[in-house]
Write an enzyme that holds these catalytic residues in place. Structure first.
Site, PDB file in Angstrom:
ATOM      1  N   ARG A  47       0.836  -1.211   0.000  1.00  0.00           N
ATOM      2  CA  ARG A  47       0.000   0.000   0.000  1.00  0.00           C
ATOM      3  C   ARG A  47       0.867   1.256   0.000  1.00  0.00           C
ATOM      4  O   ARG A  47       0.507   2.291  -0.547  1.00  0.00           O
ATOM      5  CB  ARG A  47      -0.992  -0.016   1.169  1.00  0.00           C
ATOM      6  CG  ARG A  47      -1.855   1.228   1.240  1.00  0.00           C
ATOM      7  CD  ARG A  47      -3.162   1.047   2.012  1.00  0.00           C
ATOM      8  NE  ARG A  47      -3.016   0.335   3.269  1.00  0.00           N
ATOM      9  CZ  ARG A  47      -2.461   0.830   4.375  1.00  0.00           C
ATOM     10  NH1 ARG A  47      -1.963   2.053   4.373  1.00  0.00           N
ATOM     11  NH2 ARG A  47      -2.370   0.100   5.457  1.00  0.00           N
ATOM     12  N   TYR A  99     -15.852  16.677 -18.036  1.00  0.00           N
ATOM     13  CA  TYR A  99     -16.240  15.281 -17.902  1.00  0.00           C
ATOM     14  C   TYR A  99     -17.366  15.172 -16.867  1.00  0.00           C
ATOM     15  O   TYR A  99     -17.224  15.630 -15.734  1.00  0.00           O
ATOM     16  CB  TYR A  99     -15.022  14.453 -17.485  1.00  0.00           C
ATOM     17  CG  TYR A  99     -15.343  13.018 -17.181  1.00  0.00           C
ATOM     18  CD1 TYR A  99     -15.870  12.187 -18.165  1.00  0.00           C
ATOM     19  CD2 TYR A  99     -15.133  12.494 -15.918  1.00  0.00           C
ATOM     20  CE1 TYR A  99     -16.178  10.870 -17.873  1.00  0.00           C
ATOM     21  CE2 TYR A  99     -15.431  11.172 -15.621  1.00  0.00           C
ATOM     22  CZ  TYR A  99     -15.965  10.376 -16.611  1.00  0.00           C
ATOM     23  OH  TYR A  99     -16.274   9.083 -16.334  1.00  0.00           O
ATOM     24  N   ASP A 171      -7.175  18.973 -15.815  1.00  0.00           N
ATOM     25  CA  ASP A 171      -7.395  17.624 -16.345  1.00  0.00           C
ATOM     26  C   ASP A 171      -6.958  17.665 -17.803  1.00  0.00           C
ATOM     27  O   ASP A 171      -7.628  18.259 -18.653  1.00  0.00           O
ATOM     28  CB  ASP A 171      -8.872  17.248 -16.201  1.00  0.00           C
ATOM     29  CG  ASP A 171      -9.151  15.820 -16.659  1.00  0.00           C
ATOM     30  OD1 ASP A 171      -8.366  15.282 -17.475  1.00  0.00           O
ATOM     31  OD2 ASP A 171     -10.165  15.244 -16.210  1.00  0.00           O
ATOM     32  N   LYS A 196      -7.267   6.272 -20.481  1.00  0.00           N
ATOM     33  CA  LYS A 196      -7.501   6.730 -21.851  1.00  0.00           C
ATOM     34  C   LYS A 196      -6.218   6.612 -22.680  1.00  0.00           C
ATOM     35  O   LYS A 196      -5.731   5.514 -22.877  1.00  0.00           O
ATOM     36  CB  LYS A 196      -8.073   8.147 -21.808  1.00  0.00           C
ATOM     37  CG  LYS A 196      -9.206   8.328 -20.773  1.00  0.00           C
ATOM     38  CD  LYS A 196     -10.427   7.492 -21.070  1.00  0.00           C
ATOM     39  CE  LYS A 196     -11.458   7.478 -19.943  1.00  0.00           C
ATOM     40  NZ  LYS A 196     -11.851   8.765 -19.405  1.00  0.00           N
TER      41      LYS A 196
HETATM   42  C1  LIG Z   1     -12.488   9.259 -18.324  1.00  0.00           C
HETATM   43  C2  LIG Z   1     -12.183  10.596 -17.802  1.00  0.00           C
HETATM   44  C3  LIG Z   1     -12.080  10.846 -16.423  1.00  0.00           C
HETATM   45  C4  LIG Z   1     -12.364   9.758 -15.394  1.00  0.00           C
HETATM   46  O1  LIG Z   1     -11.425   8.766 -15.423  1.00  0.00           O
HETATM   47  P1  LIG Z   1     -11.711   7.234 -14.931  1.00  0.00           P
HETATM   48  O2  LIG Z   1     -10.401   6.586 -15.163  1.00  0.00           O
HETATM   49  O3  LIG Z   1     -12.827   6.720 -15.781  1.00  0.00           O
HETATM   50  O4  LIG Z   1     -12.107   7.314 -13.502  1.00  0.00           O
HETATM   51  C5  LIG Z   1     -11.750  12.114 -16.003  1.00  0.00           C
HETATM   52  N1  LIG Z   1     -11.532  13.110 -16.895  1.00  0.00           N
HETATM   53  C6  LIG Z   1     -11.632  12.928 -18.224  1.00  0.00           C
HETATM   54  C7  LIG Z   1     -11.402  14.079 -19.136  1.00  0.00           C
HETATM   55  C8  LIG Z   1     -11.962  11.666 -18.724  1.00  0.00           C
HETATM   56  O5  LIG Z   1     -12.068  11.496 -20.056  1.00  0.00           O
END
Ligand SMILES: *Cc1c(COP(=O)(O)O)cnc(C)c1O
Length: 375
Positions: A47, A99, A171, A196
Protein backbone atom coordinates in the site's frame (compact mmCIF):
# COMPACT_ATOMS: atom_id res chain seq x y z
CA UNK A 1 15.52 14.67 -23.87
CA UNK A 2 12.60 14.48 -26.27
CA UNK A 3 9.37 12.86 -25.10
CA UNK A 4 9.86 9.84 -27.42
CA UNK A 5 13.19 9.09 -25.70
CA UNK A 6 11.78 9.66 -22.21
CA UNK A 7 8.88 7.36 -23.01
CA UNK A 8 11.21 4.49 -23.90
CA UNK A 9 13.96 5.04 -21.34
CA UNK A 10 11.95 6.28 -18.37
CA UNK A 11 10.16 3.00 -17.76
CA UNK A 12 12.93 0.51 -17.03
CA UNK A 13 13.18 -0.67 -13.46
CA UNK A 14 16.96 -1.13 -13.78
CA UNK A 15 17.00 -2.80 -10.37
CA UNK A 16 16.94 -6.39 -11.56
CA UNK A 17 19.92 -8.66 -11.09
CA UNK A 18 19.07 -10.67 -14.22
CA UNK A 19 19.32 -7.69 -16.56
CA UNK A 20 15.72 -7.91 -17.82
CA UNK A 21 15.26 -5.56 -20.75
CA UNK A 22 11.51 -5.51 -20.16
CA UNK A 23 10.38 -4.50 -16.66
CA UNK A 24 9.44 -7.38 -14.33
CA UNK A 25 6.02 -7.66 -12.67
CA UNK A 26 6.34 -7.65 -8.87
CA UNK A 27 3.33 -9.10 -7.10
CA UNK A 28 4.63 -9.10 -3.51
CA UNK A 29 2.51 -7.24 -0.97
CA UNK A 30 5.22 -7.25 1.69
CA UNK A 31 9.01 -6.96 1.60
CA UNK A 32 11.70 -8.60 3.74
CA UNK A 33 13.79 -6.47 6.09
CA UNK A 34 17.47 -6.99 6.93
CA UNK A 35 18.70 -8.14 10.37
CA UNK A 36 18.70 -4.58 11.71
CA UNK A 37 15.06 -4.18 10.64
CA UNK A 38 15.81 -1.81 7.79
CA UNK A 39 13.78 -2.09 4.58
CA UNK A 40 15.48 -2.54 1.24
CA UNK A 41 15.10 0.38 -1.11
CA UNK A 42 12.31 1.78 1.10
CA UNK A 43 9.88 -1.04 0.22
CA UNK A 44 7.85 -2.12 3.24
CA UNK A 45 4.26 -2.92 2.28
CA UNK A 46 2.49 -2.67 -1.08
CA UNK A 47 0.00 0.00 0.00
CA UNK A 48 2.92 2.30 0.76
CA UNK A 49 5.14 1.60 -2.25
CA UNK A 50 5.88 -1.11 -4.80
CA UNK A 51 8.58 -1.50 -7.47
CA UNK A 52 6.09 -1.30 -10.38
CA UNK A 53 4.25 1.71 -8.98
CA UNK A 54 7.44 3.57 -8.16
CA UNK A 55 8.82 3.01 -11.66
CA UNK A 56 5.51 4.06 -13.22
CA UNK A 57 5.35 7.25 -11.15
CA UNK A 58 8.87 8.22 -12.20
CA UNK A 59 7.99 7.73 -15.87
CA UNK A 60 4.76 9.71 -15.58
CA UNK A 61 6.49 12.61 -13.80
CA UNK A 62 9.19 12.70 -16.47
CA UNK A 63 6.70 12.68 -19.36
CA UNK A 64 4.72 15.57 -17.87
CA UNK A 65 7.81 17.55 -16.88
CA UNK A 66 6.85 17.33 -13.20
CA UNK A 67 8.72 16.41 -10.03
CA UNK A 68 6.04 14.38 -8.22
CA UNK A 69 3.61 11.83 -9.65
CA UNK A 70 1.08 9.97 -7.55
CA UNK A 71 -0.55 7.02 -9.34
CA UNK A 72 -4.15 6.21 -8.42
CA UNK A 73 -6.52 3.42 -9.41
CA UNK A 74 -8.66 5.58 -11.76
CA UNK A 75 -8.98 9.12 -13.08
CA UNK A 76 -11.87 9.64 -10.68
CA UNK A 77 -9.67 8.51 -7.78
CA UNK A 78 -7.15 11.16 -8.89
CA UNK A 79 -9.84 13.87 -8.79
CA UNK A 80 -10.89 12.66 -5.33
CA UNK A 81 -7.29 12.68 -4.05
CA UNK A 82 -6.96 16.34 -5.04
CA UNK A 83 -10.27 17.27 -3.41
CA UNK A 84 -9.13 15.55 -0.24
CA UNK A 85 -5.95 17.67 -0.30
CA UNK A 86 -7.84 20.98 -0.31
CA UNK A 87 -8.12 22.99 2.92
CA UNK A 88 -11.52 22.69 4.64
CA UNK A 89 -13.69 25.72 3.99
CA UNK A 90 -12.11 26.29 0.56
CA UNK A 91 -13.87 26.66 -2.76
CA UNK A 92 -13.69 24.54 -5.90
CA UNK A 93 -14.68 26.23 -9.15
CA UNK A 94 -15.58 24.01 -12.11
CA UNK A 95 -16.02 24.99 -15.76
CA UNK A 96 -19.43 24.54 -17.43
CA UNK A 97 -18.26 21.87 -19.87
CA UNK A 98 -16.24 19.04 -18.37
CA UNK A 99 -16.24 15.28 -17.90
CA UNK A 100 -19.68 14.47 -16.49
CA UNK A 101 -18.19 12.13 -13.87
CA UNK A 102 -15.94 14.90 -12.50
CA UNK A 103 -18.86 17.34 -12.22
CA UNK A 104 -20.94 14.73 -10.44
CA UNK A 105 -18.07 13.67 -8.16
CA UNK A 106 -17.08 17.21 -7.11
CA UNK A 107 -20.69 18.26 -6.44
CA UNK A 108 -21.32 15.06 -4.44
CA UNK A 109 -18.07 14.80 -2.49
CA UNK A 110 -16.93 18.44 -2.33
CA UNK A 111 -19.30 19.26 0.56
CA UNK A 112 -18.11 16.11 2.41
CA UNK A 113 -14.62 17.65 2.38
CA UNK A 114 -16.14 20.93 3.57
CA UNK A 115 -15.62 22.59 0.18
CA UNK A 116 -17.97 25.03 -1.51
CA UNK A 117 -18.49 24.12 -5.17
CA UNK A 118 -19.39 26.62 -7.88
CA UNK A 119 -19.11 26.93 -11.66
CA UNK A 120 -17.71 29.62 -13.96
CA UNK A 121 -17.33 29.69 -17.71
CA UNK A 122 -13.54 29.91 -18.26
CA UNK A 123 -14.07 32.24 -21.24
CA UNK A 124 -16.01 34.70 -19.03
CA UNK A 125 -13.23 34.59 -16.43
CA UNK A 126 -10.55 35.36 -19.04
CA UNK A 127 -12.71 38.12 -20.57
CA UNK A 128 -13.24 39.67 -17.12
CA UNK A 129 -17.02 39.15 -17.37
CA UNK A 130 -17.06 37.09 -14.18
CA UNK A 131 -14.55 36.63 -11.39
CA UNK A 132 -13.40 34.06 -8.85
CA UNK A 133 -14.29 34.48 -5.19
CA UNK A 134 -10.96 35.18 -3.47
CA UNK A 135 -9.71 32.67 -0.88
CA UNK A 136 -8.22 29.20 -0.72
CA UNK A 137 -9.31 26.30 -2.89
CA UNK A 138 -9.03 25.14 -6.44
CA UNK A 139 -9.81 26.30 -9.96
CA UNK A 140 -10.51 23.25 -12.15
CA UNK A 141 -9.51 23.37 -15.81
CA UNK A 142 -10.30 20.68 -18.36
CA UNK A 143 -8.97 21.35 -21.85
CA UNK A 144 -9.94 20.28 -24.46
CA UNK A 145 -13.19 19.64 -22.62
CA UNK A 146 -15.64 16.78 -22.72
CA UNK A 147 -17.81 16.64 -24.83
CA UNK A 148 -17.79 20.12 -26.44
CA UNK A 149 -14.03 20.34 -27.10
CA UNK A 150 -13.92 23.82 -25.53
CA UNK A 151 -10.38 25.08 -25.10
CA UNK A 152 -9.46 26.97 -21.93
CA UNK A 153 -6.55 29.43 -21.82
CA UNK A 154 -4.40 27.63 -19.23
CA UNK A 155 -1.86 30.43 -18.66
CA UNK A 156 -4.46 33.20 -18.32
CA UNK A 157 -6.67 31.15 -15.98
CA UNK A 158 -3.71 30.10 -13.85
CA UNK A 159 -2.68 33.69 -13.16
CA UNK A 160 -6.27 34.74 -12.42
CA UNK A 161 -6.65 31.84 -9.98
CA UNK A 162 -3.34 32.55 -8.27
CA UNK A 163 -4.29 36.23 -7.86
CA UNK A 164 -7.47 35.02 -6.12
CA UNK A 165 -5.42 32.79 -3.79
CA UNK A 166 -6.44 29.54 -5.47
CA UNK A 167 -4.49 26.53 -6.64
CA UNK A 168 -5.05 25.35 -10.20
CA UNK A 169 -5.60 21.79 -11.41
CA UNK A 170 -5.83 20.84 -15.08
CA UNK A 171 -7.40 17.62 -16.34
CA UNK A 172 -5.20 17.10 -19.40
CA UNK A 173 -6.51 13.60 -20.23
CA UNK A 174 -7.60 14.52 -23.76
CA UNK A 175 -4.38 16.32 -24.67
CA UNK A 176 -1.82 14.07 -22.93
CA UNK A 177 1.72 15.30 -22.15
CA UNK A 178 2.54 14.68 -25.80
CA UNK A 179 0.49 17.72 -26.91
CA UNK A 180 0.13 19.93 -23.83
CA UNK A 181 2.22 20.72 -20.71
CA UNK A 182 0.02 22.53 -18.20
CA UNK A 183 2.74 22.69 -15.51
CA UNK A 184 4.82 24.90 -17.82
CA UNK A 185 1.79 27.22 -18.20
CA UNK A 186 1.38 27.85 -14.46
CA UNK A 187 -0.85 25.00 -13.30
CA UNK A 188 -0.11 23.46 -9.87
CA UNK A 189 -1.41 19.94 -10.50
CA UNK A 190 -2.07 17.97 -13.68
CA UNK A 191 -4.60 15.15 -13.61
CA UNK A 192 -4.93 12.32 -16.12
CA UNK A 193 -7.30 9.45 -16.46
CA UNK A 194 -4.58 7.03 -17.60
CA UNK A 195 -7.44 4.71 -18.61
CA UNK A 196 -7.50 6.73 -21.85
CA UNK A 197 -4.53 7.64 -24.10
CA UNK A 198 -1.75 6.85 -21.64
CA UNK A 199 -3.07 3.30 -21.24
CA UNK A 200 -4.15 3.43 -24.87
CA UNK A 201 -5.53 -0.08 -25.33
CA UNK A 202 -8.87 -0.06 -23.44
CA UNK A 203 -7.59 -2.68 -21.00
CA UNK A 204 -6.65 -0.85 -17.79
CA UNK A 205 -8.08 1.72 -15.35
CA UNK A 206 -5.81 4.31 -13.82
CA UNK A 207 -5.26 7.90 -12.84
CA UNK A 208 -2.42 10.16 -11.84
CA UNK A 209 -1.77 13.54 -10.21
CA UNK A 210 1.48 15.21 -11.29
CA UNK A 211 2.98 18.27 -9.62
CA UNK A 212 6.03 20.50 -9.98
CA UNK A 213 8.96 20.71 -7.55
CA UNK A 214 7.48 23.85 -5.90
CA UNK A 215 4.31 21.92 -4.94
CA UNK A 216 5.99 19.48 -2.53
CA UNK A 217 3.45 20.15 0.21
CA UNK A 218 0.42 19.55 -2.00
CA UNK A 219 2.15 16.45 -3.41
CA UNK A 220 2.60 15.18 0.15
CA UNK A 221 -1.13 15.59 0.87
CA UNK A 222 -2.09 13.73 -2.30
CA UNK A 223 0.48 11.03 -1.47
CA UNK A 224 -1.07 10.68 2.01
CA UNK A 225 -4.48 10.06 0.45
CA UNK A 226 -2.96 7.41 -1.82
CA UNK A 227 -1.07 5.49 0.84
CA UNK A 228 -3.06 6.15 4.03
CA UNK A 229 -6.53 5.89 2.49
CA UNK A 230 -5.30 3.05 0.26
CA UNK A 231 -6.15 4.52 -3.14
CA UNK A 232 -3.54 2.41 -4.91
CA UNK A 233 -3.45 0.86 -8.38
CA UNK A 234 -2.62 -2.85 -8.58
CA UNK A 235 0.72 -4.18 -9.75
CA UNK A 236 -0.52 -5.49 -13.09
CA UNK A 237 -2.25 -2.22 -13.99
CA UNK A 238 0.98 -0.36 -13.18
CA UNK A 239 2.97 -2.78 -15.32
CA UNK A 240 0.53 -2.55 -18.25
CA UNK A 241 0.48 1.24 -18.08
CA UNK A 242 4.28 1.47 -17.91
CA UNK A 243 4.42 -0.75 -20.99
CA UNK A 244 1.97 1.50 -22.84
CA UNK A 245 3.91 4.67 -22.08
CA UNK A 246 6.71 3.67 -24.43
CA UNK A 247 4.43 4.11 -27.44
CA UNK A 248 2.30 7.03 -26.23
CA UNK A 249 4.11 9.75 -28.24
CA UNK A 250 3.69 7.81 -31.49
CA UNK A 251 0.11 6.79 -30.77
CA UNK A 252 -1.08 10.26 -29.79
CA UNK A 253 0.41 11.88 -32.89
CA UNK A 254 -1.34 9.28 -35.06
CA UNK A 255 -4.69 9.65 -33.19
CA UNK A 256 -4.33 13.39 -33.60
CA UNK A 257 -3.53 13.33 -37.32
CA UNK A 258 -6.47 10.97 -37.85
CA UNK A 259 -8.91 13.18 -35.93
CA UNK A 260 -7.71 16.25 -37.83
CA UNK A 261 -8.31 14.51 -41.18
CA UNK A 262 -11.78 13.37 -40.07
CA UNK A 263 -12.71 16.84 -38.76
CA UNK A 264 -11.65 18.48 -42.03
CA UNK A 265 -13.56 15.92 -44.11
CA UNK A 266 -16.77 16.48 -42.12
CA UNK A 267 -16.44 20.21 -41.44
CA UNK A 268 -18.88 21.43 -44.11
CA UNK A 269 -21.11 18.34 -44.29
CA UNK A 270 -24.71 19.45 -44.90
CA UNK A 271 -26.14 17.02 -42.31
CA UNK A 272 -23.99 18.37 -39.49
CA UNK A 273 -24.80 21.44 -37.43
CA UNK A 274 -21.31 21.55 -36.03
CA UNK A 275 -17.95 19.79 -35.98
CA UNK A 276 -16.13 20.56 -32.74
CA UNK A 277 -12.37 20.08 -33.09
CA UNK A 278 -9.76 22.55 -31.76
CA UNK A 279 -7.56 22.03 -34.83
CA UNK A 280 -10.14 23.57 -37.18
CA UNK A 281 -9.66 27.27 -37.90
CA UNK A 282 -13.45 27.57 -37.38
CA UNK A 283 -13.13 26.50 -33.71
CA UNK A 284 -13.86 29.56 -31.52
CA UNK A 285 -10.70 29.03 -29.42
CA UNK A 286 -8.46 27.76 -32.22
CA UNK A 287 -5.89 30.51 -31.58
CA UNK A 288 -5.60 29.56 -27.89
CA UNK A 289 -5.31 25.88 -28.79
CA UNK A 290 -2.59 26.63 -31.36
CA UNK A 291 -0.68 28.59 -28.72
CA UNK A 292 -0.79 26.03 -25.91
CA UNK A 293 -0.87 22.70 -27.77
CA UNK A 294 2.04 21.37 -29.79
CA UNK A 295 2.20 18.67 -32.44
CA UNK A 296 -1.58 18.31 -32.84
CA UNK A 297 -4.98 18.91 -31.28
CA UNK A 298 -5.85 15.45 -29.99
CA UNK A 299 -7.77 12.41 -31.14
CA UNK A 300 -11.24 13.46 -29.95
CA UNK A 301 -13.96 15.31 -31.82
CA UNK A 302 -17.69 15.81 -31.52
CA UNK A 303 -20.18 16.16 -34.35
CA UNK A 304 -23.70 17.51 -33.94
CA UNK A 305 -26.11 15.80 -36.33
CA UNK A 306 -29.08 17.80 -37.61
CA UNK A 307 -32.35 16.31 -36.41
CA UNK A 308 -31.41 15.64 -32.77
CA UNK A 309 -31.39 12.39 -30.87
CA UNK A 310 -33.03 10.07 -33.38
CA UNK A 311 -30.89 11.28 -36.28
CA UNK A 312 -27.72 10.91 -34.18
CA UNK A 313 -28.68 7.37 -33.11
CA UNK A 314 -29.33 6.45 -36.75
CA UNK A 315 -25.85 7.63 -37.78
CA UNK A 316 -24.23 5.74 -34.89
CA UNK A 317 -26.14 2.58 -35.87
CA UNK A 318 -24.90 2.76 -39.47
CA UNK A 319 -21.22 3.11 -38.61
CA UNK A 320 -19.24 -0.08 -39.14
CA UNK A 321 -15.71 0.77 -38.02
CA UNK A 322 -16.77 2.69 -34.89
CA UNK A 323 -17.81 0.62 -31.89
CA UNK A 324 -20.70 2.12 -29.92
CA UNK A 325 -19.09 2.40 -26.48
CA UNK A 326 -18.04 4.96 -23.92
CA UNK A 327 -14.42 5.83 -23.05
CA UNK A 328 -11.69 6.91 -25.46
CA UNK A 329 -8.03 6.83 -26.31
CA UNK A 330 -7.76 3.19 -27.38
CA UNK A 331 -6.47 1.87 -30.70
CA UNK A 332 -10.06 1.24 -31.91
CA UNK A 333 -12.44 4.04 -32.91
CA UNK A 334 -15.48 4.59 -30.69
CA UNK A 335 -18.70 6.53 -31.09
CA UNK A 336 -20.94 7.64 -28.27
CA UNK A 337 -24.26 9.46 -27.97
CA UNK A 338 -23.15 11.49 -25.00
CA UNK A 339 -26.56 12.80 -23.82
CA UNK A 340 -28.00 9.32 -23.34
CA UNK A 341 -24.83 7.96 -21.70
CA UNK A 342 -24.71 10.87 -19.24
CA UNK A 343 -28.45 10.55 -18.56
CA UNK A 344 -30.32 12.91 -16.29
CA UNK A 345 -28.61 16.28 -15.87
CA UNK A 346 -26.64 15.95 -19.12
CA UNK A 347 -25.91 19.22 -20.87
CA UNK A 348 -24.76 17.54 -24.10
CA UNK A 349 -26.79 18.52 -27.20
CA UNK A 350 -29.19 15.73 -28.27
CA UNK A 351 -27.62 15.53 -31.74
CA UNK A 352 -24.06 15.20 -30.44
CA UNK A 353 -21.95 12.15 -31.20
CA UNK A 354 -18.54 11.98 -29.58
CA UNK A 355 -15.88 10.27 -31.67
CA UNK A 356 -12.68 8.76 -30.33
CA UNK A 357 -10.49 8.36 -33.39
CA UNK A 358 -8.47 5.16 -33.22
CA UNK A 359 -5.43 4.06 -35.15
CA UNK A 360 -7.25 2.77 -38.24
CA UNK A 361 -6.40 4.58 -41.50
CA UNK A 362 -8.25 7.93 -41.48
CA UNK A 363 -9.47 7.39 -45.08
CA UNK A 364 -11.34 4.26 -43.98
CA UNK A 365 -12.88 6.10 -41.03
CA UNK A 366 -13.90 9.02 -43.25
CA UNK A 367 -15.51 6.67 -45.79
CA UNK A 368 -17.44 4.95 -42.97
CA UNK A 369 -18.65 8.30 -41.58
CA UNK A 370 -19.64 9.68 -44.98
CA UNK A 371 -21.59 6.50 -45.77
CA UNK A 372 -23.38 6.63 -42.40
CA UNK A 373 -24.24 10.30 -42.88
CA UNK A 374 -25.39 9.75 -46.46
CA UNK A 375 -27.98 7.31 -45.14
C1 LIG B 1 -12.49 9.26 -18.32
C2 LIG B 1 -12.18 10.60 -17.80
C3 LIG B 1 -12.08 10.85 -16.42
C4 LIG B 1 -12.36 9.76 -15.39
O1 LIG B 1 -11.42 8.77 -15.42
P1 LIG B 1 -11.71 7.23 -14.93
O2 LIG B 1 -10.40 6.59 -15.16
O3 LIG B 1 -12.83 6.72 -15.78
O4 LIG B 1 -12.11 7.31 -13.50
C5 LIG B 1 -11.75 12.11 -16.00
N1 LIG B 1 -11.53 13.11 -16.89
C6 LIG B 1 -11.63 12.93 -18.22
C7 LIG B 1 -11.40 14.08 -19.14
C8 LIG B 1 -11.96 11.67 -18.72
O5 LIG B 1 -12.07 11.50 -20.06
Amino acid sequence: MHIETLAVHGRNLRSTTSGDVAPALHLATTFARDEEGASRDGMVYARTDTPNRRALERSLAALEGGAHAIALPSGSAAVTALLAAMPAGGRVTLPGDLYFGTRHLVHQLGPRFDLVVDERDPRDLVAGESRLEPGPGLLWIETPSNPNLDVADIAALSSLAHEAGRLVACDSTWATPVLQRPLSLGVDAVVHSTTKYLGGHSDLLGGVVILGAESAELAESVRRWQTVAGAVPGAFDCWLLARSLATVPLRVLAHSAGACAVARALESHPRLERVAYPGLASHPQHAVAARQMHGGFGGMLSIVVEGGREAAFEVARRLELFTRATSLGGVESLVEHRASVEGEGSRAPEGLLRLSIGLEHPDDLIADLLAALHG
